[in-house]
Enzyme design. Structure first.
Site, mmCIF file in Angstrom:
data_model
loop_
_atom_site.group_PDB
_atom_site.id
_atom_site.type_symbol
_atom_site.label_atom_id
_atom_site.label_comp_id
_atom_site.label_asym_id
_atom_site.label_seq_id
_atom_site.Cartn_x
_atom_site.Cartn_y
_atom_site.Cartn_z
ATOM 1 N N GLY A 199 -17.999 -6.576 -27.279
ATOM 2 C CA GLY A 199 -16.612 -6.937 -27.014
ATOM 3 C C GLY A 199 -16.424 -8.094 -26.037
ATOM 4 O O GLY A 199 -15.297 -8.393 -25.632
ATOM 5 N N SER A 206 -18.773 -21.860 -35.975
ATOM 6 C CA SER A 206 -20.191 -21.883 -36.383
ATOM 7 C C SER A 206 -20.383 -20.990 -37.607
ATOM 8 O O SER A 206 -21.224 -21.250 -38.457
ATOM 9 C CB SER A 206 -21.084 -21.384 -35.249
ATOM 10 O OG SER A 206 -20.753 -20.043 -34.946
ATOM 11 N N GLU A 207 -19.577 -19.903 -37.651
ATOM 12 C CA GLU A 207 -19.606 -18.991 -38.801
ATOM 13 C C GLU A 207 -18.166 -18.628 -39.121
ATOM 14 O O GLU A 207 -17.382 -18.279 -38.220
ATOM 15 C CB GLU A 207 -20.394 -17.728 -38.476
ATOM 16 C CG GLU A 207 -21.868 -17.992 -38.271
ATOM 17 C CD GLU A 207 -22.616 -16.702 -38.010
ATOM 18 O OE1 GLU A 207 -23.147 -16.137 -38.976
ATOM 19 O OE2 GLU A 207 -22.639 -16.265 -36.858
ATOM 20 N N TYR A 239 -13.430 -15.859 -36.520
ATOM 21 C CA TYR A 239 -12.188 -16.106 -35.785
ATOM 22 C C TYR A 239 -10.899 -15.583 -36.406
ATOM 23 O O TYR A 239 -9.876 -15.551 -35.739
ATOM 24 C CB TYR A 239 -12.056 -17.610 -35.495
ATOM 25 C CG TYR A 239 -13.111 -18.075 -34.514
ATOM 26 C CD1 TYR A 239 -12.970 -17.823 -33.155
ATOM 27 C CD2 TYR A 239 -14.263 -18.719 -34.950
ATOM 28 C CE1 TYR A 239 -13.943 -18.215 -32.256
ATOM 29 C CE2 TYR A 239 -15.241 -19.110 -34.051
ATOM 30 C CZ TYR A 239 -15.072 -18.854 -32.708
ATOM 31 O OH TYR A 239 -16.033 -19.234 -31.813
ATOM 32 N N PHE A 272 -15.956 -30.323 -32.371
ATOM 33 C CA PHE A 272 -16.123 -30.415 -30.911
ATOM 34 C C PHE A 272 -16.660 -29.100 -30.373
ATOM 35 O O PHE A 272 -16.650 -28.110 -31.079
ATOM 36 C CB PHE A 272 -14.768 -30.753 -30.259
ATOM 37 C CG PHE A 272 -13.599 -30.013 -30.840
ATOM 38 C CD1 PHE A 272 -13.266 -28.739 -30.414
ATOM 39 C CD2 PHE A 272 -12.846 -30.591 -31.873
ATOM 40 C CE1 PHE A 272 -12.201 -28.056 -30.974
ATOM 41 C CE2 PHE A 272 -11.780 -29.906 -32.436
ATOM 42 C CZ PHE A 272 -11.448 -28.642 -31.979
HETATM 43 C C1 LIG Z 1 -20.236 -15.200 -32.120
HETATM 44 C C2 LIG Z 1 -20.487 -14.522 -30.769
HETATM 45 C C3 LIG Z 1 -19.867 -15.373 -29.655
HETATM 46 C C4 LIG Z 1 -19.836 -13.125 -30.804
HETATM 47 O O1 LIG Z 1 -19.875 -12.565 -29.510
HETATM 48 P P1 LIG Z 1 -19.764 -10.965 -29.286
HETATM 49 O O2 LIG Z 1 -19.534 -10.748 -27.830
HETATM 50 O O3 LIG Z 1 -20.931 -10.313 -29.921
HETATM 51 O O4 LIG Z 1 -18.458 -10.601 -30.110
HETATM 52 P P2 LIG Z 1 -17.583 -9.263 -29.966
HETATM 53 O O5 LIG Z 1 -18.503 -8.121 -29.546
HETATM 54 O O6 LIG Z 1 -16.406 -9.498 -29.109
HETATM 55 O O7 LIG Z 1 -17.141 -9.090 -31.481
HETATM 56 C C5 LIG Z 1 -15.836 -8.836 -31.870
HETATM 57 C C6 LIG Z 1 -15.815 -8.560 -33.358
HETATM 58 O O8 LIG Z 1 -16.252 -9.719 -34.063
HETATM 59 C C7 LIG Z 1 -17.335 -9.398 -34.914
HETATM 60 N N1 LIG Z 1 -18.262 -10.545 -34.897
HETATM 61 C C8 LIG Z 1 -18.790 -11.126 -33.814
HETATM 62 N N2 LIG Z 1 -19.588 -12.138 -34.185
HETATM 63 C C9 LIG Z 1 -19.550 -12.183 -35.531
HETATM 64 C C10 LIG Z 1 -20.181 -13.022 -36.482
HETATM 65 N N3 LIG Z 1 -21.013 -13.994 -36.115
HETATM 66 N N4 LIG Z 1 -19.916 -12.797 -37.790
HETATM 67 C C11 LIG Z 1 -19.089 -11.791 -38.164
HETATM 68 N N5 LIG Z 1 -18.444 -10.968 -37.281
HETATM 69 C C12 LIG Z 1 -18.697 -11.168 -35.986
HETATM 70 C C13 LIG Z 1 -17.961 -8.179 -34.290
HETATM 71 O O9 LIG Z 1 -18.699 -7.447 -35.231
HETATM 72 C C14 LIG Z 1 -16.756 -7.434 -33.784
HETATM 73 O O10 LIG Z 1 -16.145 -6.773 -34.866
HETATM 74 P P3 LIG Z 1 -15.393 -5.360 -34.682
HETATM 75 O O11 LIG Z 1 -14.271 -5.631 -33.707
HETATM 76 O O12 LIG Z 1 -14.921 -5.048 -36.069
HETATM 77 O O13 LIG Z 1 -16.417 -4.447 -34.135
HETATM 78 C C15 LIG Z 1 -22.005 -14.354 -30.491
HETATM 79 O O14 LIG Z 1 -22.569 -13.610 -31.535
HETATM 80 C C16 LIG Z 1 -22.752 -15.670 -30.366
HETATM 81 O O15 LIG Z 1 -22.876 -16.196 -29.262
HETATM 82 N N6 LIG Z 1 -23.263 -16.208 -31.498
HETATM 83 C C17 LIG Z 1 -24.033 -17.450 -31.489
HETATM 84 C C18 LIG Z 1 -23.199 -18.659 -31.032
HETATM 85 C C19 LIG Z 1 -21.992 -18.879 -31.897
HETATM 86 O O16 LIG Z 1 -22.064 -18.837 -33.119
HETATM 87 N N7 LIG Z 1 -20.844 -19.144 -31.247
HETATM 88 C C20 LIG Z 1 -19.599 -19.441 -31.915
HETATM 89 C C21 LIG Z 1 -19.403 -20.916 -31.879
HETATM 90 S S1 LIG Z 1 -17.990 -21.430 -32.815
#
Ligand SMILES: CC(C)(COP(=O)(O)OP(=O)(O)OC[C@H]1O[C@@H](n2cnc3c(N)ncnc32)[C@H](O)[C@@H]1OP(=O)(O)O)[C@@H](O)C(=O)NCCC(=O)NCCS
Length: 401
Positions: free
Chosen positions: A90, A116-117, A121, A401
């Protein structure tokens, strides 16, 4: 585990940035820290702390975004990262909550980002707002239709000398295309025309070519070349960083130049969905265009956002908007004439993320309804809403960005 979200102090900023760099597997370099401390504001940089250790980050650039008929403040969300040790607990959700609350408090109506994915969002109320094409063109098939021949002159300039002419072209185009972001000179120098080795990924340095018409800069191409030779033949490609033209004559000269570079097999890069290139060539198929989702938009303050753009016709519509993540937006809104909260019956029901997909002009309400994303409560409301929100061209954001 207790996690605290705060703006890192000046002393702790670098440590927080190191966390994000570790997430993206980027090697920490002084020039990158320097670039981001010049362009990010500390109050808009958030870190999640587990004790004293930064374990996640999110930030936003203070952008101005072109919207239909005007421009609005928009947080440019970036540096979103959570360490692998702390994922799916979270932390991102809390970072997003804090960032959007701060944007709302500062009365900035919009937030934008590149994901990124694509699955991340939507849950935070971001919608697909400005899709674009990825081009992988076969240069050997390139030919312009009805080509009157070159009209202007193309000059290659050292990157530092290209800042001024590129700014002139960009600033002419920017007000005409929703999705464009205002760029300062510092931004041009630090990002678009900056060329650190770590950004090249095996390709050449950046080159800048300026198309001049009557001695005035009218288009530019910023690009790299990725060399590849096999069995005595070049299979090299031009990798466009950005190509932009201020009018159709310059546009033709621009592409004639880009596709005229010798020893090149492919031209790759991002293309405006309304680019005239598709219609300018003999063989549109050879451009090999692939649709990509592009910029995401979050309507942070629905009233400010709706008031900040223009509308077509003199119709009126009542939207019933769901917004669980930013509940201050939820409810019924009258659009057209006065924009205000209302108790009147709704014409359409939709999620705030879907309103974001309509807001810049990328999608219509009817198209969203066809995907079961908008519900027409009163018959004829989709057509009325489409008339109201119609824009002359789709949006486009040329830079991530
Ligand atoms: C993407 C990222 C920031 C998520 O952080 P996190 O603290 O694990 O996210 P949260 O625990 O707040 O997740 C919230 C919800 O989003 C979902 N979620 C998080 N990352 C996700 C992903 N990559 N794909 C799909 N769903 C995702 C979680 O499963 C969760 O779902 P739920 O509420 O149904 O349980 C982390 O995985 C990360 O740093 N990834 C690599 C860097 C990256 O891709 N950053 C984004 C740049 S645009």
């Amino acid at each position: 585990m207790t996690i605290e979200i705060r703006n890192p102090s000046a002393d702790n900023w670098r440590a927080a940035m190191l966390t994000a760099m570790a997430v993206f597997a980027d090697e920490p370099r002084d020039d990158d820290f320097d670039r981001f401390t010049k362009t990010l504001v500390r109050e808009r940089f958030y870190a999640a702390y587990d004790g004293d250790a930064p374990v996640g980050t999110a930030a936003d650039f203070p952008f101005t975004l072109t919207v239909p008929g005007g421009e609005l403040a928009a947080g440019g969300v970036t540096w979103v990262a959570v360490l692998p040790t702390h994922r799916r607990q979270g932390i991102l959700t809390e970072l997003m909550r804090r960032e959007l609350a701060d944007l709302h408090e500062r009365e900035e109506p919009l937030a934008v980002l590149w994901a990124s994915e694509a699955a991340i969002y939507g849950r935070f109320g971001y919608g697909l707002a400005a899709p674009h094409f990825e081009m992988e063109a076969d240069r050997s098939r390139f030919a312009l239709r009805d080509d009157p021949g070159p009209r202007g002159k193309v000059r290659m300039l050292p990157l530092e000398d290209a800042v001024e002419p590129c700014m002139r072209v960009y600033d002419r185009v920017r007000p005409t295309i929703p999705g464009f972001i205002a760029r300062t000179r510092v931004w041009w120098e630090q990002f678009r025309l900056s060329d650190p080795e770590q950004w090249r990924r095996g390709a050449s340095p950046k080159y800048a070519a300026i198309v001049e018409l009557d001695g005035e800069p009218a288009a530019y191409a910023i690009y790299r070349i990725k060399q590849e030779w096999r069995q005595g033949f070049s299979h090299s490609e031009v990798r466009l960083v950005e190509a932009l033209a201020a009018n159709s004559t310059a546009e033709r000269d621009l592409w004639r130049f880009v596709f005229g570079i010798d020893l090149i097999a492919r031209v790759e890069g991002r293309l405006d969905p309304a680019s005239p290139l598709f219609l300018m060539v003999v063989d549109a198929r050879s451009l090999n265009l692939r649709a990509s989702e592009g910029l995401w938009l979050r309507i942070v303050d629905i009233e400010g956002a709706l008031r900040g753009r223009t509308y077509g016709g003199d119709g009126e519509i009542v939207l019933d908007v769901r917004d669980e993540f930013c509940p201050w937006n939820a409810g019924r809104w009258r659009v057209g004439g006065e924009i205000e909260r209302t108790d009147a019956d709704a014409d359409l029901e939709l999620d705030v993320a879907d309103l974001a997909s309509v807001y810049l002009g990328a999608f219509t309400f009817s198209r969203l309804a066809a995907a079961d994303r908008v519900r027409e409560v009163k018959e004829g409301a989709l057509a009325r809403a489409d008339d109201l929100f119609r824009t002359p061209r789709p949006p486009y954001c040329p830079e991530d960005f």
